[in-house]
Structures are given as structure tokens and as C-alpha cells.
Design an enzyme around this catalytic site. Structure first.
Site, mmCIF file in Angstrom:
data_model
loop_
_atom_site.group_PDB
_atom_site.id
_atom_site.type_symbol
_atom_site.label_atom_id
_atom_site.label_comp_id
_atom_site.label_asym_id
_atom_site.label_seq_id
_atom_site.Cartn_x
_atom_site.Cartn_y
_atom_site.Cartn_z
ATOM 1 N N GLY A 1 0.820 -1.207 0.000
ATOM 2 C CA GLY A 1 0.000 0.000 0.000
ATOM 3 C C GLY A 1 0.850 1.251 0.000
ATOM 4 C CG HIS B 1 3.338 0.987 -5.494
ATOM 5 N ND1 HIS B 1 3.504 2.023 -4.619
ATOM 6 C CD2 HIS B 1 3.939 -0.080 -4.922
ATOM 7 C CE1 HIS B 1 4.169 1.614 -3.556
ATOM 8 N NE2 HIS B 1 4.462 0.342 -3.715
ATOM 9 C CD GLN C 1 10.788 -6.910 -2.203
ATOM 10 O OE1 GLN C 1 10.645 -6.775 -1.006
ATOM 11 N NE2 GLN C 1 10.055 -6.243 -3.076
#
Ligand code: PAF
Length: 285
Positions: free
Chosen positions: A36, A42, A158
Site C-alpha cells: 500500500g 506502483h 528483494q
């Protein structure tokens, strides 16, 4: 006119049912996992998922297991209604927003650990972080069963951890890395930029500038250790601190580049605190 927000589901069973419906109609599905506090970075991932797969699912889950005890789990910005509106603006087809009990039911006791690539850099600075990330991403991939999943290169380590995990566990999904979205002054977009004061926000692009200068020096043949040290000094002079690392590493395994190391693609990665915000960034060398 404002677009309608995408349908929101909160259980893995509802998510699977939606995805099964698309599959039955011969459609492909892309998943974009998020915590979020969405920003333009995003939204570029959602656009990429739609372009590659047709249907885009965003997940929104502030994953407690990837935060250390002294990190910002409680303070992490949360505004689901705003996130849903932003997702609607880029045509996201479904928002999966499970609660903690759905993701980690009572008694959950399995953790995914990716050795090697998750150990240096943020793995060393944030013990347990990548086990939390790998576990939640494995669960999201298994719950959704997408054809592709999209992750930003801003979180470069990541991305490599997830690629390794997907290969090692034979999870049938294609992982797509997306270029880092940046503000006009070069600062990598991040939900944690919200923590910066106006003065820190002015200093923050120095992280990107220091890495860009380091890449130039490496291309000019300067020794890696000197270049790393100079970038760290530059960040400290700009008000960053502590600087967790500025390191040049192999682009795929993130191994240290020793004098005898095989030549291959490399990446320079950095993490440093600026006030309350811990900023990370990286560039291809
Ligand atoms: O990059 C993030 O926002 C998170 O680490 C992820 C991949 C959504 C897992 O919680």
C-alpha cells in the site's frame, strides 16, 4: 469522472475464485504485491502487469514479518481507500487486501529462507527481513496463481531473492523486474519518502547522484573500494547517516566482486538513513 474502485477481496478463497473465472475465459493474470501507500512507481507496475497479462491483481498487505522490532511497522502509512482509487485510475482488475489472520492463521509455522543472495546488504542490516518477504511472497503467489508477478528494481535485492525462490521452489510464475520510477530530481519513488522533512527531501536525491557518479568512476577504471568510500563520504556530507552500505556486487548473485572474480554484469547498491527515513537505491554498472 472518477473510475470505480476495483473489487476488493479479503480471503485467498475469493481471490482464487476470481482468478479461476478469468482462467476459464482464457485470460492471463498478473500480480503486483504491495504494502500500500501507493505512488507512481506502483502504478507503473500495474500498467506493466496489464500490458503483459491482460488482468492485473494488486495485493495490499503490510507484512509484519518483514519488519524488525525497531522498524516502522506501526508507523507505515496506511490508506486503503486512497490506494483503491489510484489502482482504479490504472485499470487494476482486483485488489486483494487480506488481514493478518488470513495470511498468518493461528499456528502458522513455516518460513521460507533463501540463503546466499538474501544474506548481505539489507539481509545483514535488517536480520529476518528477507525471510519475511520470501514467506509472504511465496504465499501470495500460491494463493493467486498468477502467470506473471511484477516487482520494482528499486528493491533490487528483494527482486533477486524472489527470482531465486521461485526457481528453487518451482513456483510456476514468470517474475518481471520493472525499472525504478524516479522523481524529476532523481530520487527513487518510495512510500518511505513520506517521512522526509522538506529539508531532507531536498538532500535526498544526493543518493541517486552519488550512485550515478560512482558508476561513471567505475567505468573510468577507478578501484571499487575507492569509489564506494567516496560515495559514502558524499552521503555523509549531505546529511545522511548512518550509511548502511554502498557496495558494488555481482548483479545476479550479489556476491562481492573480488580481484579474481569472473567479469559479468554488476550493480551498485546503497542504503542510508536520512532523518527518519531509510532510503535505498541501486544502479546497473
Ligand atoms: O516491496 C514490497 O512492497 C514488499 O516487500 C512486498 C514485495 C509487497 C512483500 O511484502
Amino acid at each position: 469522472m472518477a473510475e470505480m474502485s476495483p473489487p476488493i477481496v479479503r480471503t485467498a478463497a475469493e481471490l482464487r475464485a476470481r482468478v479461476a473465472g478469468w482462467r476459464a475465459a482464457g485470460e492471463r493474470v498478473g500480480l503486483v504485491p504491495t504494502m500500500g501507500a501507493l505512488h507512481a512507481g506502483h502504478l507503473s507496475l500495474i500498467r506493466l502487469a496489464k500490458a503483459h497479462a491482460g488482468r492485473a491483481v494488486a495485493s495490499l498487505f503490510v507484512n509484519p514479518t518483514q519488519f524488525g522490532p525497531n522498524e516502522d511497522f506501526a508507523a507505515y502509512p496506511r490508506d486503503e481507500a486512497r490506494d483503491a482509487e489510484l489502482l482504479a485510475s490504472v485499470g487494476c482488475d482486483l485488489l486483494y487486501a487480506p488481514g493478518v489472520a488470513e495470511m498468518y492463521p493461528e499456528g502458522a509455522s513455516t518460513t521460507v529462507t533463501v540463503v546466499g543472495v538474501s544474506e548481505p546488504l539489507d539481509g545483514a542490516a535488517r536480520p529476518g527481513h528477507f525471510a519475511g518477504v520470501a514467506t509472504v511472497v511465496a504465499k501470495l503467489l500460491l494463493q493467486c496463481g498468477p502467470d506473471i508477478a511484477v516487482f520494482g528494481e528499486k528493491d533490487y535485492q528483494q527482486l533477486q531473492v524472489i527470482r531465486r525462490m521461485v526457481r528453487d521452489l518451482d513456483i510456476p510464475v514468470e517474475i518481471l523486474g520493472a525499472p525504478t520510477a524516479r522523481a524529476d530530481d532523481g530520487l527513487a519513488l518510495s512510500s518511505r519518502n513520506a517521512y522526509l522533512t522538506p529539508a531532507e527531501r531536498l538532500a535526498a536525491p544526493e543518493l541517486h547522484r552519488a550512485l550515478a557518479a560512482a558508476v561513471e568512476q567505475l567505468h573510468a577504471g577507478r578501484p571499487v573500494a575507492e569509489v564506494e568510500a567516496e560515495a559514502i563520504a558524499r552521503l555523509v556530507a549531505a546529511g545522511f547517516g548512518p550509511v548502511d552500505y554502498v557496495e558494488v556486487r555481482g548483479a545476479l548473485d550479489l556476491a562481492r566482486l573480488g580481484p579474481g572474480a569472473a567479469r559479468g554484469p554488476a550493480r551498485i547498491l546503497a542504503a542510508a538513513k536520512l532523518g527518519r527515513a531509510r532510503l535505498i537505491d541501486n544502479l546497473a554498472v
